[in-house]
Scaffold this active site. Sequence first.
Site, PDB file in Angstrom:
ATOM      1  N   GLU A 128       0.858  -1.201   0.000  1.00 34.99           N
ATOM      2  CA  GLU A 128       0.000   0.000   0.000  1.00 34.99           C
ATOM      3  C   GLU A 128       0.884   1.238   0.000  1.00 34.99           C
ATOM      4  O   GLU A 128       2.093   1.146   0.264  1.00 34.99           O
ATOM      5  CB  GLU A 128      -0.907  -0.018   1.240  1.00 34.99           C
ATOM      6  N   THR A 159       1.357  -5.723  -9.607  1.00 29.53           N
ATOM      7  CA  THR A 159       1.708  -6.212 -10.941  1.00 29.53           C
ATOM      8  C   THR A 159       0.503  -6.873 -11.619  1.00 29.53           C
ATOM      9  O   THR A 159      -0.046  -7.843 -11.087  1.00 29.53           O
ATOM     10  CB  THR A 159       2.871  -7.226 -10.840  1.00 29.53           C
ATOM     11  N   GLU A 244       8.971 -17.102  -3.940  1.00 24.42           N
ATOM     12  CA  GLU A 244       8.999 -15.792  -4.594  1.00 24.42           C
ATOM     13  C   GLU A 244      10.438 -15.283  -4.713  1.00 24.42           C
ATOM     14  O   GLU A 244      10.862 -14.806  -5.757  1.00 24.42           O
ATOM     15  CB  GLU A 244       8.148 -14.795  -3.797  1.00 24.42           C
ATOM     16  N   GLN A 281      43.407  -5.825 -22.126  1.00 23.37           N
ATOM     17  CA  GLN A 281      43.415  -6.528 -20.843  1.00 23.37           C
ATOM     18  C   GLN A 281      42.286  -6.038 -19.924  1.00 23.37           C
ATOM     19  O   GLN A 281      41.679  -6.830 -19.200  1.00 23.37           O
ATOM     20  CB  GLN A 281      44.760  -6.364 -20.136  1.00 23.37           C
ATOM     21  N   LEU A 340      30.587  -1.489 -23.361  1.00 21.05           N
ATOM     22  CA  LEU A 340      30.025  -0.891 -24.583  1.00 21.05           C
ATOM     23  C   LEU A 340      30.432   0.576 -24.755  1.00 21.05           C
ATOM     24  O   LEU A 340      30.272   1.153 -25.832  1.00 21.05           O
ATOM     25  CB  LEU A 340      28.492  -1.000 -24.577  1.00 21.05           C
ATOM     26  N   GLY A 366      10.576  -7.700  -1.584  1.00 26.06           N
ATOM     27  CA  GLY A 366      11.410  -7.510  -0.385  1.00 26.06           C
ATOM     28  C   GLY A 366      12.738  -6.905  -0.794  1.00 26.06           C
ATOM     29  O   GLY A 366      13.487  -7.514  -1.573  1.00 26.06           O
ATOM     30  N   THR A 367      13.049  -5.718  -0.298  1.00 31.54           N
ATOM     31  CA  THR A 367      14.254  -5.001  -0.738  1.00 31.54           C
ATOM     32  C   THR A 367      15.518  -5.727  -0.269  1.00 31.54           C
ATOM     33  O   THR A 367      15.459  -6.616   0.595  1.00 31.54           O
ATOM     34  CB  THR A 367      14.278  -3.562  -0.163  1.00 31.54           C
ATOM     35  N   SER A 368      16.643  -5.299  -0.821  1.00 33.31           N
ATOM     36  CA  SER A 368      17.922  -5.924  -0.422  1.00 33.31           C
ATOM     37  C   SER A 368      18.171  -5.727   1.064  1.00 33.31           C
ATOM     38  O   SER A 368      18.687  -6.632   1.741  1.00 33.31           O
ATOM     39  CB  SER A 368      19.075  -5.321  -1.236  1.00 33.31           C
TER      40      SER A 368
END
Length: 381
Positions: A128, A159, A244, A281, A340, A366-368
């Site tokens: 929420e 989602t 999950e 290298q 790149l 769930g965040t880090s």
Amino acid sequence: MDLRFEERQEKLRETMRKFVEQEIPREYARELDEKDEFPHHLIRKLVDYDLARINIPREYGGHGGDILDLMIIFEEIAKRFPTLCWSFGNILLYGNEIIGVNGNTEQKEKYLPRLAKGEIKFSFGLTEPDAGSDAASIRTRAVFEDGHYVINGNKMFITGAGVTEYTITFARTAESKYNGITSFIVDTSLEGYSAKQLEKIGHRGSNTCEVTYENVRVTPGDILGGQEGLNKGWWQEMKLLNQERLVLSSCALGIAQAAFDDALVYARAKLGRTQDKGVAQMIQHQLADMASSVEAIRYLIYAAAWKETKGMQPVMETSISKYFSAETAKKVVTQGLDILGADAALMEHDMQRYLRDIMIYSIGGGTSEIQKNIVAKTLNL
Ligand SMILES: Cc1cc2nc3c(=O)[nH]c(=O)nc-3n(C[C@H](O)[C@H](O)[C@H](O)COP(=O)(O)OP(=O)(O)OC[C@H]3O[C@@H](n4cnc5c(N)ncnc54)[C@H](O)[C@@H]3O)c2cc1C
């Protein structure tokens, strides 16, 4: 010790590789990302490949697959178009898994066969505006009146909430923080339900929504698990966390692998052109570092998944997997950007999309920081 996948799992991976090559050409993935549209067409194709029933128990007409099957599917898809993982998650995770684990017999009989045919999809409404990491502080309420539960409140970042036929809605039914939450199976066509799509940087097309419930009326039979599920929503959710975290870890792995693969192709061409040994290298070391990271994610997360299939309840391992895969894949993608050089800034290279997509893995599911809190707790800290 045997670290090989079973033949059945190798076959599934082969099927997924074919699916991705045939159904999601690179150009198509770019187009879907740009349009920010839910990939209905690809979901249909996945159903046609008979993949929507993979984790439905055999007694309900499914293939009885496990978390390793889901991870193989999600890893292969994520290499090309991770949005589709989440959209397919609207069937495999929020439908099959939630109903399969927490539904009562009547609910399993009602929903699982339709999920298997791709006729319906589910979203998962917990977060929420003021309840994210501390999800148990939700304020959405369900009040019992005249034989119905009347739901009022707001959900955020849900989602697929604008395209799914049902949504699992967590609502407060009693005052106790953890023992006062009930999950309801809400038909999204009911009066008073509305979902508004949010525009976001990554995982475009996954239809992340802000949801409003205004006097949405459901019956006691819509409580997940039936009457026994009243005030048990939090604990029902706890049963799904390992799965999950592992599924999200496999998506992060897929993105890291894709970034590495693209960087490798680019670097080979560049190494063929450069005479500068120092630059050569630097590129070689960067790629060696990326290869090491991808390999580390792979072994870590599949080992945790194996423990899950053996019923070892690997809470610490799945949290480490989620945290490590999200943060390490992010690092791999930024190394890909470095390789790149200026080309990384061009939309014609997918590396910019990998960056936009991978950022979300440190947050969703769930965040880090929350994963690290869990690891610390399991270490009795
Ligand atoms: C693309 C996307 C899709 C999503 N899909 C869904 C979905 O389908 N269903 C659903 O219910 N939710 C979904 N979410 C919501 C997601 O689960 C939450 O965003 C997540 O739990 C974090 O909540 P928050 O964003 O409110 O951050 P907050 O909880 O406000 O956290 C903000 C910051 O504070 C840190 N923090 C918070 N609490 C602590 C703590 N105790 N210790 C240390 N650090 C802390 C966090 O790590 C973070 O860095 C989705 C999110 C995104 C971005």
